[in-house]
Design an enzyme around this catalytic site. Sequence first.
Site: not given
Ligand code: ADP
Ligand code: MG
Length: 174
Positions: A14, A55, A63, A91, A97, A111, A121, A124, A135
């Site tokens: 990212k 997304y 968020f 992962r 996350t 992370r 973070n 992905h 994806e």
């Molecule tokens: P992951 O990337 O671990 O699969 P998610 O698919 O739940 O997580 O969310 C996509 C992205 O959205 C996360 O990687 C992060 O950048 C952002 N995100 C998710 N949850 C939050 C949150 N509670 N507050 C802020 N940003 C968030």
């Molecule tokens: Mg995700």
Amino acid sequence: MSLKRLQLTLAIFKPDITAQPHIIKEVRSMLLQHKFYFIRSKELRLSRQRAEEFYQEHKGKFFLNRLVSFMSSGPLSAHILARDNAVQEWRRLMGPTKVLRTIHEDADSIRGMYGLTDTRNCTHGSDSPESAAKEIAFFFPEFSIDHWYREDESCYREGKVFYDNDTGMHMLQR
Ligand code: ADP
Ligand code: MG
């Protein structure tokens, strides 16, 4: 030699870490150390619209706007990775996350070490083989997963590949 077929997943570095070459170097080296293969890589930028599309599962979440702004704020890189159990193992290396918790609970993950906020973070990773296929098609429409399994998968599984430092990808030895 393993008989189990390799799995593909999609990784994104990212914008928070593409701005930090030493972190990218470290993440790549963690991936190589954990026996991931870099199958394809590309650097790109996402428009807001494309980031929203990527997304769309998070439509309506508080968020999302922050996330889309962040993901379209700078360069990123996308990678097709292969490994035994690639989805879960990538992962696991990334860590959970939410960085602000992960810093304490999984400090040695990517992370945990390099994350800045719950949004920024670092990386992905696809969350299932089905999302990996979607994806991969989103970022690499020219790549055929079927063709890769038919023609290339066994070479990677048997280790008949080398890592090319110039391209940052693994190449077949033939
Ligand atoms: P992951 O990337 O671990 O699969 P998610 O698919 O739940 O997580 O969310 C996509 C992205 O959205 C996360 O990687 C992060 O950048 C952002 N995100 C998710 N949850 C939050 C949150 N509670 N507050 C802020 N940003 C968030
Ligand atoms: Mg995700």
